[in-house]
Design a protein around this motif. Structure first.
Motif, PDB file in Angstrom:
ATOM      1  N   SER A  67       0.849  -1.191   0.000  1.00  0.00           N
ATOM      2  CA  SER A  67       0.000   0.000   0.000  1.00  0.00           C
ATOM      3  C   SER A  67       0.885   1.242   0.000  1.00  0.00           C
ATOM      4  O   SER A  67       2.065   1.186   0.376  1.00  0.00           O
ATOM      5  CB  SER A  67      -0.911   0.014   1.239  1.00  0.00           C
ATOM      6  N   ARG A  99      -7.501  -8.225   9.769  1.00  0.00           N
ATOM      7  CA  ARG A  99      -8.126  -6.958   9.407  1.00  0.00           C
ATOM      8  C   ARG A  99      -7.219  -6.226   8.429  1.00  0.00           C
ATOM      9  O   ARG A  99      -6.284  -5.542   8.823  1.00  0.00           O
ATOM     10  CB  ARG A  99      -8.367  -6.104  10.652  1.00  0.00           C
ATOM     11  N   THR A 100      -7.479  -6.361   7.159  1.00  0.00           N
ATOM     12  CA  THR A 100      -6.617  -5.843   6.118  1.00  0.00           C
ATOM     13  C   THR A 100      -6.335  -4.359   6.268  1.00  0.00           C
ATOM     14  O   THR A 100      -5.220  -3.914   6.078  1.00  0.00           O
ATOM     15  CB  THR A 100      -7.243  -6.108   4.728  1.00  0.00           C
ATOM     16  N   CYS A 101      -7.322  -3.581   6.634  1.00  0.00           N
ATOM     17  CA  CYS A 101      -7.132  -2.142   6.712  1.00  0.00           C
ATOM     18  C   CYS A 101      -6.112  -1.778   7.792  1.00  0.00           C
ATOM     19  O   CYS A 101      -5.215  -0.982   7.563  1.00  0.00           O
ATOM     20  CB  CYS A 101      -8.461  -1.453   6.978  1.00  0.00           C
ATOM     21  N   LYS A 103      -2.592  -2.783   6.600  1.00  0.00           N
ATOM     22  CA  LYS A 103      -1.952  -2.006   5.544  1.00  0.00           C
ATOM     23  C   LYS A 103      -1.814  -0.522   5.850  1.00  0.00           C
ATOM     24  O   LYS A 103      -1.160   0.197   5.103  1.00  0.00           O
ATOM     25  CB  LYS A 103      -2.734  -2.167   4.234  1.00  0.00           C
ATOM     26  N   THR A 104      -2.431  -0.034   6.923  1.00  0.00           N
ATOM     27  CA  THR A 104      -2.436   1.417   7.142  1.00  0.00           C
ATOM     28  C   THR A 104      -1.961   1.836   8.520  1.00  0.00           C
ATOM     29  O   THR A 104      -2.116   2.990   8.899  1.00  0.00           O
ATOM     30  CB  THR A 104      -3.851   1.992   6.932  1.00  0.00           C
ATOM     31  N   LEU A 144      -5.909   4.975   8.169  1.00  0.00           N
ATOM     32  CA  LEU A 144      -6.644   4.073   9.050  1.00  0.00           C
ATOM     33  C   LEU A 144      -7.997   4.663   9.430  1.00  0.00           C
ATOM     34  O   LEU A 144      -8.986   3.942   9.541  1.00  0.00           O
ATOM     35  CB  LEU A 144      -5.829   3.761  10.303  1.00  0.00           C
ATOM     36  N   ASN A 200      -9.964   6.242   7.629  1.00  0.00           N
ATOM     37  CA  ASN A 200     -10.904   5.958   6.552  1.00  0.00           C
ATOM     38  C   ASN A 200     -11.567   4.597   6.719  1.00  0.00           C
ATOM     39  O   ASN A 200     -12.589   4.319   6.119  1.00  0.00           O
ATOM     40  CB  ASN A 200     -10.213   6.026   5.188  1.00  0.00           C
ATOM     41  N   CYS A 201     -10.986   3.748   7.538  1.00  0.00           N
ATOM     42  CA  CYS A 201     -11.532   2.408   7.771  1.00  0.00           C
ATOM     43  C   CYS A 201     -12.446   2.366   9.000  1.00  0.00           C
ATOM     44  O   CYS A 201     -13.006   1.323   9.309  1.00  0.00           O
ATOM     45  CB  CYS A 201     -10.405   1.412   8.004  1.00  0.00           C
ATOM     46  N   TYR A 237     -14.155  -1.097  10.402  1.00  0.00           N
ATOM     47  CA  TYR A 237     -13.472  -1.834  11.472  1.00  0.00           C
ATOM     48  C   TYR A 237     -13.544  -1.093  12.808  1.00  0.00           C
ATOM     49  O   TYR A 237     -12.609  -1.150  13.598  1.00  0.00           O
ATOM     50  CB  TYR A 237     -12.007  -2.072  11.106  1.00  0.00           C
TER      51      TYR A 237
END
Length: 184
Positions: free
Chosen positions: A117, A145-147, A150-151, A169, A171-172, A176
């Protein structure tokens, strides 16, 4: 052209399969547990001794003096496993120094740069090093939890390891919120 595209897809699939066999590792974990973290472009196919020539585009961590790097910023990378690379493709590489080369074992980590990312690419410069005290916590975190994976990154703050809430993060938060609130 078909063969070039085929080899890129094959290399990507093999790297993803290998990372699943080694267990999921946050990029910060790889960064902190290896002697070197760098961005490199592979320039040659593997020679008879299992070595590749690569151009170091950026050395994020590690002592440059332990590597044989020529004036054109090229060095040797030794992979202790078989993998096919596309000429000139850029990768994040994590490994250790041996006889002036960078050695990468099966689970050290090598990842196509384009699959990281934007946050992960930027975090290689400054953020990941701030949490190397937290390597045990990072290594045991389950990345379901992918978000978050990656963030965010871990950092040593107030005598403990905490996940840092970053703008990407946030934005997620809707997706989540149960997990993010725990790390805010």
């Amino acid at each position: 052209m078909f063969f070039y595209a085929f080899f890129i897809i094959l290399a990507t699939v093999l790297i993803e399969v290998m990372s699943k066999n080694c267990g999921s590792q946050h990029i910060q974990y790889r960064y902190c547990t290896n002697e070197f973290a760098l961005k490199a472009a592979f320039l040659t196919i593997k020679d008879s001794r299992g070595r590749y020539r690569a151009r170091i585009m950026k050395l994020y961590s590690g002592d440059r003096s332990k590597l044989n790097i020529n004036k054109m910023n090229r060095t040797t990378i030794v992979l202790n496993f078989n993998l096919t690379f596309a000429h000139g493709t850029t990768y994040a590489v994590y490994g250790f120094a041996k006889d002036g080369s960078i050695c990468v074992d099966y689970c050290n980590g090598i990842r196509p740069w384009r699959f990281m990312s934007g946050f992960q690419q930027v975090a290689m410069t400054d953020e990941y090093i701030t949490g190397c005290h937290c390597v045990e916590e990072i290594g045991t975190f389950l990345p379901n939890r992918t978000c978050l994976w990656k963030t965010s990154y871990m950092k040593w703050k107030g005598g403990k390891c905490v996940w840092v809430v970053t703008n990407p993060l946030l934005n997620c938060r809707n997706v989540y919120s149960d997990l993010i609130d725990d790390y805010s």
